[in-house]
Design an enzyme around this catalytic site. Structure first.
Site, mmCIF file in Angstrom:
data_model
loop_
_atom_site.group_PDB
_atom_site.id
_atom_site.type_symbol
_atom_site.label_atom_id
_atom_site.label_comp_id
_atom_site.label_asym_id
_atom_site.label_seq_id
_atom_site.Cartn_x
_atom_site.Cartn_y
_atom_site.Cartn_z
ATOM 1 N N LYS A 204 0.581 -64.903 22.119
ATOM 2 C CA LYS A 204 1.619 -63.882 23.052
ATOM 3 C C LYS A 204 2.708 -64.464 23.216
ATOM 4 O O LYS A 204 2.797 -65.345 24.152
ATOM 5 C CB LYS A 204 0.588 -63.299 24.309
ATOM 6 C CG LYS A 204 1.388 -61.999 24.649
ATOM 7 C CD LYS A 204 1.236 -61.958 26.407
ATOM 8 C CE LYS A 204 2.142 -62.874 27.140
ATOM 9 N NZ LYS A 204 3.661 -62.440 27.198
ATOM 10 N N GLY A 256 4.073 -72.629 30.599
ATOM 11 C CA GLY A 256 4.850 -71.652 31.342
ATOM 12 C C GLY A 256 4.733 -72.300 32.782
ATOM 13 O O GLY A 256 4.706 -73.585 33.286
ATOM 14 N N SER A 257 4.936 -71.304 33.840
ATOM 15 C CA SER A 257 4.985 -71.594 35.208
ATOM 16 C C SER A 257 3.554 -72.392 35.907
ATOM 17 O O SER A 257 2.451 -72.038 35.264
ATOM 18 C CB SER A 257 5.308 -70.472 36.186
ATOM 19 O OG SER A 257 4.037 -69.655 36.179
ATOM 20 N N THR A 258 3.826 -73.044 36.905
ATOM 21 C CA THR A 258 2.708 -73.521 37.589
ATOM 22 C C THR A 258 1.693 -72.613 38.017
ATOM 23 O O THR A 258 0.421 -72.731 38.086
ATOM 24 C CB THR A 258 2.895 -74.838 38.359
ATOM 25 O OG1 THR A 258 3.804 -75.940 37.863
ATOM 26 C CG2 THR A 258 1.948 -75.155 39.237
ATOM 27 N N GLY A 261 -0.292 -71.034 35.486
ATOM 28 C CA GLY A 261 -1.099 -72.100 34.881
ATOM 29 C C GLY A 261 -2.509 -72.367 35.948
ATOM 30 O O GLY A 261 -3.511 -72.478 35.358
ATOM 31 N N GLU A 278 0.945 -76.847 29.837
ATOM 32 C CA GLU A 278 1.984 -77.665 30.089
ATOM 33 C C GLU A 278 2.880 -76.715 31.174
ATOM 34 O O GLU A 278 3.393 -75.720 30.630
ATOM 35 C CB GLU A 278 2.719 -77.831 28.715
ATOM 36 C CG GLU A 278 3.640 -78.713 28.983
ATOM 37 C CD GLU A 278 5.383 -78.069 29.109
ATOM 38 O OE1 GLU A 278 5.733 -78.050 30.272
ATOM 39 O OE2 GLU A 278 5.591 -77.699 28.002
ATOM 40 N N CYS A 312 11.423 -77.479 31.232
ATOM 41 C CA CYS A 312 10.259 -77.806 32.009
ATOM 42 C C CYS A 312 10.691 -79.394 32.227
ATOM 43 O O CYS A 312 10.253 -79.748 33.259
ATOM 44 C CB CYS A 312 8.863 -77.485 31.573
ATOM 45 S SG CYS A 312 8.230 -75.939 31.310
ATOM 46 N N GLU A 409 11.156 -76.610 41.298
ATOM 47 C CA GLU A 409 11.671 -76.189 40.193
ATOM 48 C C GLU A 409 12.746 -75.087 40.177
ATOM 49 O O GLU A 409 12.172 -74.006 40.225
ATOM 50 C CB GLU A 409 10.638 -76.151 38.985
ATOM 51 C CG GLU A 409 11.163 -76.162 37.665
ATOM 52 C CD GLU A 409 10.053 -75.755 36.605
ATOM 53 O OE1 GLU A 409 10.131 -76.624 35.571
ATOM 54 O OE2 GLU A 409 9.019 -75.003 36.964
#
Length: 505
Positions: A204, A256-258, A261, A278, A312, A409
């Site tokens: 995706k 992607g974003s924490t 995740g 990641e 990132c 971030e």
């Protein structure tokens, strides 16, 4: 995110207004032609080797961040479409995993060669859909995309020698979710090792950058890849969640974003799915007093302003030794005054557009917070285009570790500058973050590089450079930057299991 190697910017190039202060010449526009790429008015989902409409008929539009023009209308995947794609991938897995590695390698080599042949077309497409400068897509992204397929094609018939057992087996169906900052490169990072190890894929892409993944689907057909081995499902977060949670997915890979995740980690907890994540980063770029200033400045620019800072592993925190702070900042400000911000299809452009209005709003809010909390904000004089999503390169000084801009971030062209006096203080400040993805060290002393690098809690540490990548080298993080590694021999492990009956989970 994921990132890629680049020079960061063209030395001596002029700002958006036309020329650098004191410059004896100006750059004329050098736009890359859009005619090289033919974007269809609409695209479907790619399932079982064919383009098809979404089960519920939903669609969404993808726009160019630099102009806000609609590029195309794309089918929006839902849970039923995810199920169709996973079933197609499961059916294809039986034959694909049974092929000798040398046969799978032929397909990967063919894909790599087609990517090279179509690299100019794909570079223009990526720049239109993502907003990053054509120099980056052309000179960094596309060469690395092809290199990853070439590299993992070479591993396909050598898995017995990868260090993961005498006869490692593929897991099955890999569900992969990629971000918008490096759409085609993140695709390559995930699909290449999955196919080389005998897995099949449902991927995706991000909703703001679906086009290069759909063009890759056409490349799969052009390469003769068997139906169902690769499936592409453009969509929003609901499609990603359905893919991650699907009971017949054996492996989940996410960049992607924490926050997302963490949600993925919770959703797969208690299952037998393998997961690699990641996630975000707040990389420290550490400059010691013996570093070559001009070289360090170029590395700083590359570290934070490449891809508009939407990386990132960006070096978004500059830690500079107090004794050289003034000299380095003067040189850095002069360098930032030469950056060109504008049309990403112009080959002279250094900074392109921010990917979306949502991301621009986040960058703006965090930069405003930094100013409100007392940090000193500076940007070079530059004229931003009247349409599209733009943010000027920004530098914050008088920053402390308590400032929001030093902790969160930002994912934009914003650099926070902190100082240190001793190597021990530099290490302590660099590690004082919830993230652990990247760091850079600038010094003439090799012994200092080794001593400091060994103490940094970061997955990737660069010495006297930044954002240099190679498909043979693993990439990943610690702490809230995720776990698992992509790239290199290490990138094979997440797609393999010790020898067992074929297809067994």
């Amino acid at each position: 995110m994921a990132s890629a190697p680049a020079s960061g910017s063209v030395s001596g190039s002029a700002p958006a207004s036309g020329s650098a202060p004191g410059s004896a010449f100006q750059y004329a526009p050098a736009p890359e032609s859009r005619a090289i790429v033919d974007i269809a008015p609409s695209y479907g989902l790619f399932i079982d080797g064919e383009f098809t409409e979404a089960s519920d008929g939903r669609v969404f539009k993808t726009v160019s961040p630099s102009t806000e023009e609609v590029l195309s209308e794309v089918a929006r995947a839902g849970a039923d479409d995810v199920d169709r794609a996973v079933r197609a991938a499961r059916k294809a897995f039986e034959k694909w995993s049974a092929l000798p590695g040398s046969e799978r390698a032929k397909y990967l080599f063919r894909i790599a060669r087609i990517i090279q042949e179509r690299s100019r077309e794909l570079a223009v497409l990526e720049t239109l859909d993502n907003g990053k400068p054509i120099r980056e897509t052309r000179d960094a992204d596309l060469p690395l995309v092809a290199a990853h397929f070439f590299y993992y094609a070479g591993w396909a018939d050598k898995l017995d020698h990868a260090g993961y057992g005498a006869d490692p087996r593929p897991l099955g169906v890999a569900g992969q979710v990629i971000p918008w900052n490096f759409p085609l490169l993140m695709l390559a990072w995930k699909i290449a090792p999955a196919l080389a190890t005998g897995n099949t894929v449902v991927l995706k892409p991000a909703e703001t950058t679906p086009l290069s993944a759909l063009f890759f689907a056409d490349i799969c057909r052009q390469a003769g890849l068997p139906k169902g081995v690769v499936n592409i499902l453009p969509g929003y977060g609901d499609a990603g969640a359905a893919l991650v949670e699907h009971p017949d997915v054996n492996k989940v890979a996410f960049t992607g974003s924490t926050a997302v995740g963490k949600a993925i980690a919770r959703s797969v907890a208690g299952t037998d799915k393998k997961v690699t994540l990641e996630l975000g980063g707040k990389g420290a770029n550490i400059v010691f007093d013996d570093a070559p200033i001009d070289q360090a400045v170029e590395g700083i620019v590359t570290g934070i302003f490449f891809n508009q800072g939407q990386v990132c592993c960006a070096g978004s925190r500059l830690l500079v030794q107090e004794s050289v702070q003034d000299e380095l900042l003067d040189s850095l400000k002069r360098r930032l005054s030469t950056l060109r911000v504008g049309d990403p299809l112009d080959k002279n452009t250094d900074l392109g557009a921010i990917n979306s209005a949502e991301q621009l709003a986040r960058i703006t809010a965090l930069a405003d917070a930094g100013e409100a909390e007392g940090a000193e904000r500076w940007s070079p004089a530059c004229e931003l285009p009247s349409s599209g999503y733009w943010f000027a390169p920004t530098l914050f000084t008088n920053v402390t570790q308590a400032h929001t801009i030093a902790r969160d971030e930002i994912f934009g062209p914003v650099l926070s500058v902190l100082t240190f006096r001793t190597p021990e203080e530099a290490v302590a400040k660099a590690n004082n973050t919830q993230y652990g993805l990247s760091a850079g060290i600038w010094t003439e002393k090799g012994s200092r590089i080794l001593a400091v690098a060994g103490k940094l809690r970061a997955g990737v540490v660069w010495a006297n450079t930044f954002n240099k990548f190679d498909p043979t080298s693993p990439f990943g993080g610690y702490k809230e930057s995720g776990y698992g590694r992509e790239g290199g021999r290490h990138g094979l492990e997440a797609y393999l299991t010790p020898s067992s009956p074929e297809g067994e989970r």
